[in-house]
Scaffold this motif. Structure first.
Motif, PDB file in Angstrom:
ATOM      1  N   HIS A 212       0.774  -1.290  -0.075  1.00 54.94           N
ATOM      2  CA  HIS A 212      -0.044  -0.096   0.059  1.00 54.94           C
ATOM      3  C   HIS A 212       0.816   1.119   0.154  1.00 54.94           C
ATOM      4  O   HIS A 212       0.579   2.274  -0.688  1.00 54.94           O
ATOM      5  N   GLU A 213       2.022   1.316   0.977  1.00 55.59           N
ATOM      6  CA  GLU A 213       2.671   2.477   0.981  1.00 55.59           C
ATOM      7  C   GLU A 213       3.578   2.937  -0.441  1.00 55.59           C
ATOM      8  O   GLU A 213       3.615   4.155  -0.714  1.00 55.59           O
ATOM      9  N   SER A 214       3.797   1.963  -1.047  1.00 55.63           N
ATOM     10  CA  SER A 214       4.554   2.201  -2.504  1.00 55.63           C
ATOM     11  C   SER A 214       3.480   2.583  -3.559  1.00 55.63           C
ATOM     12  O   SER A 214       3.627   3.312  -4.402  1.00 55.63           O
ATOM     13  N   ILE A 215       2.232   1.857  -3.409  1.00 51.64           N
ATOM     14  CA  ILE A 215       1.322   2.235  -4.376  1.00 51.64           C
ATOM     15  C   ILE A 215       0.807   3.595  -4.222  1.00 51.64           C
ATOM     16  O   ILE A 215       0.614   4.414  -5.036  1.00 51.64           O
ATOM     17  N   GLN A 216       0.723   4.139  -2.962  1.00 51.92           N
ATOM     18  CA  GLN A 216       0.224   5.392  -2.609  1.00 51.92           C
ATOM     19  C   GLN A 216       1.384   6.530  -3.053  1.00 51.92           C
ATOM     20  O   GLN A 216       0.939   7.647  -3.561  1.00 51.92           O
ATOM     21  N   GLY A 217       2.461   6.119  -2.712  1.00 54.76           N
ATOM     22  CA  GLY A 217       3.691   6.714  -3.047  1.00 54.76           C
ATOM     23  C   GLY A 217       3.828   7.163  -4.633  1.00 54.76           C
ATOM     24  O   GLY A 217       4.018   8.365  -5.376  1.00 54.76           O
ATOM     25  N   PHE A 218       3.477   6.220  -5.519  1.00 62.54           N
ATOM     26  CA  PHE A 218       3.413   6.096  -6.774  1.00 62.54           C
ATOM     27  C   PHE A 218       2.247   6.961  -7.387  1.00 62.54           C
ATOM     28  O   PHE A 218       2.395   8.091  -8.004  1.00 62.54           O
ATOM     29  N   MET A 219       1.196   6.703  -6.582  1.00 56.00           N
ATOM     30  CA  MET A 219      -0.382   7.671  -6.963  1.00 56.00           C
ATOM     31  C   MET A 219       0.110   9.105  -6.933  1.00 56.00           C
ATOM     32  O   MET A 219      -0.200   9.972  -7.731  1.00 56.00           O
ATOM     33  N   ARG A 220       0.612   9.589  -5.905  1.00 56.68           N
ATOM     34  CA  ARG A 220       0.874  10.931  -5.483  1.00 56.68           C
ATOM     35  C   ARG A 220       1.605  11.473  -6.353  1.00 56.68           C
ATOM     36  O   ARG A 220       1.483  12.505  -6.853  1.00 56.68           O
ATOM     37  N   LEU A 221       2.899  10.891  -6.774  1.00 54.22           N
ATOM     38  CA  LEU A 221       3.641  11.379  -7.800  1.00 54.22           C
ATOM     39  C   LEU A 221       3.052  11.400  -9.029  1.00 54.22           C
ATOM     40  O   LEU A 221       3.065  12.642  -9.727  1.00 54.22           O
ATOM     41  N   SER A 222       2.585  10.741  -9.526  1.00 50.64           N
ATOM     42  CA  SER A 222       1.921  10.475 -10.806  1.00 50.64           C
ATOM     43  C   SER A 222       0.968  11.412 -11.075  1.00 50.64           C
ATOM     44  O   SER A 222       0.431  12.070 -12.034  1.00 50.64           O
ATOM     45  N   LEU A 223      -0.098  11.345 -10.014  1.00 49.74           N
ATOM     46  CA  LEU A 223      -1.432  12.463  -9.948  1.00 49.74           C
ATOM     47  C   LEU A 223      -0.924  13.745  -9.960  1.00 49.74           C
ATOM     48  O   LEU A 223      -1.550  14.807 -10.447  1.00 49.74           O
ATOM     49  N   ASN A 224       0.226  14.052  -9.034  1.00 51.61           N
ATOM     50  CA  ASN A 224       0.653  15.161  -8.929  1.00 51.61           C
ATOM     51  C   ASN A 224       1.324  15.899 -10.437  1.00 51.61           C
ATOM     52  O   ASN A 224       1.018  17.160 -10.872  1.00 51.61           O
ATOM     53  N   LEU A 225       1.820  15.002 -11.123  1.00 51.48           N
ATOM     54  CA  LEU A 225       2.305  15.237 -12.452  1.00 51.48           C
ATOM     55  C   LEU A 225       1.078  15.490 -13.470  1.00 51.48           C
ATOM     56  O   LEU A 225       1.236  16.452 -14.217  1.00 51.48           O
TER      57      LEU A 225
END
Length: 277
Positions: A212-225
């Motif tokens: 979950h932690e890595s998925i959320q980290g990926f989503m935050r970076l990706s969605l901010n982009l």
């Protein structure tokens, strides 16, 4: 293609960190002055006390240099031996990091020539969050492609009307946030979790919870982009979600699997390649 190595040492992961011995690096034409300056600097050692594995730390160091523009497309990376000396790590650690960078499309290796930067993330990525754990984020994305692709297939075959409504509501909330520039990782997670839940197999959600932690980290970076990128980028993300939902609604399992895997693969590419912005 340029074959220059800039000679600028990689920056540290944490401050302060213990310093490792750095050996001279051969100069390359116009980069002589930068190389001489780099020789005076000492490259930071990777921190063995961290929970993050050394290969991921080194990956993050190199990714950071590419994302920040200190290494640009066409620039040559130091040799394996030079990277070992700079960071005080073994060749297997260096090879692991370089293999991951190649798999993610950031660098390309040419026999007899060396390893060169082939793609760069959008420059603003550095301002949107900590990119040092991006290797773990991308590895988690590989797991998601396998797991969530099959979960979407089963969701299409097994979902109830109530579960379909939950997926529809999650997609609507995500799309509305995306349209108003306020999309969140939580909204994206709700869409994906509702599909995994509709698969009828609790193990999908349980396995995803472990990363979950890595998925959320990926989503935050990706969605901010995506939030700060072009309108077309946001529309592509919304269209990919819509394609997944349509396949699940029509109970087409194979199309749902392909649509989910395509979406997760595209999200991965959008994170590491500014040309997909």
């Amino acid at each position: 293609m340029s074959t220059k190595y800039t000679g600028v040492p990689f920056e540290g992961l944490e401050k302060p960190l213990p310093k490792a011995r750095s050996l001279p690096i051969p100069s390359a034409g116009a980069a002589d002055r930068a190389v001489a300056s780099a020789h005076e600097a000492r490259a930071p050692a990777l921190d063995r006390g961290q929970r993050v594995r050394l290969g991921d730390q080194l990956y993050g160091q190199i990714f950071d240099q590419i994302a920040s523009g200190r290494l640009n497309v066409g620039d040559k990376l130091p040799s394996e031996h030079e990277i070992c000396e700079q960071f005080g790590v073994s060749r297997p650690v260096v090879r692991e990091a370089l293999l991951r960078l190649r798999a993610d499309g950031l660098v390309s290796a040419y026999q007899g020539l060396g390893t060169f930067v082939s793609h760069q993330p959008a420059p603003r990525l550095k301002t949107l969050g900590d990119v040092r754990n991006v290797s773990a984020y991308l590895r988690a994305q590989e797991v998601r492609m396998a797991l969530e692709g099959d979960a979407a297939r089963l969701a299409a075959l097994r979902r109830t009307d109530e579960q379909l409504k939950k997926i529809v509501d999650a997609d609507r909330a995500f799309a509305e946030g995306l349209a108003h520039g306020r999309v969140s990782a939580e909204a994206d997670l709700a869409f994906h979790a509702s599909i995994a839940e509709a698969s009828g197999n609790d193990f999908y959600l349980a396995v995803l919870e472990t990363i979950h932690e890595s998925i959320q980290g990926f989503m935050r970076l990706s969605l901010n982009l995506t939030r700060t990128g072009s309108r077309q980028r946001a529309e592509r993300v919304a269209d990919e979600h819509a394609a997944i939902l349509a396949a699940i609604r029509e109970q087409d399992g194979e199309r749902a699997r392909v649509a989910m895997q395509f979406h997760l693969g595209q999200a991965r590419h959008r994170l590491v390649d500014k040309e997909r912005d």
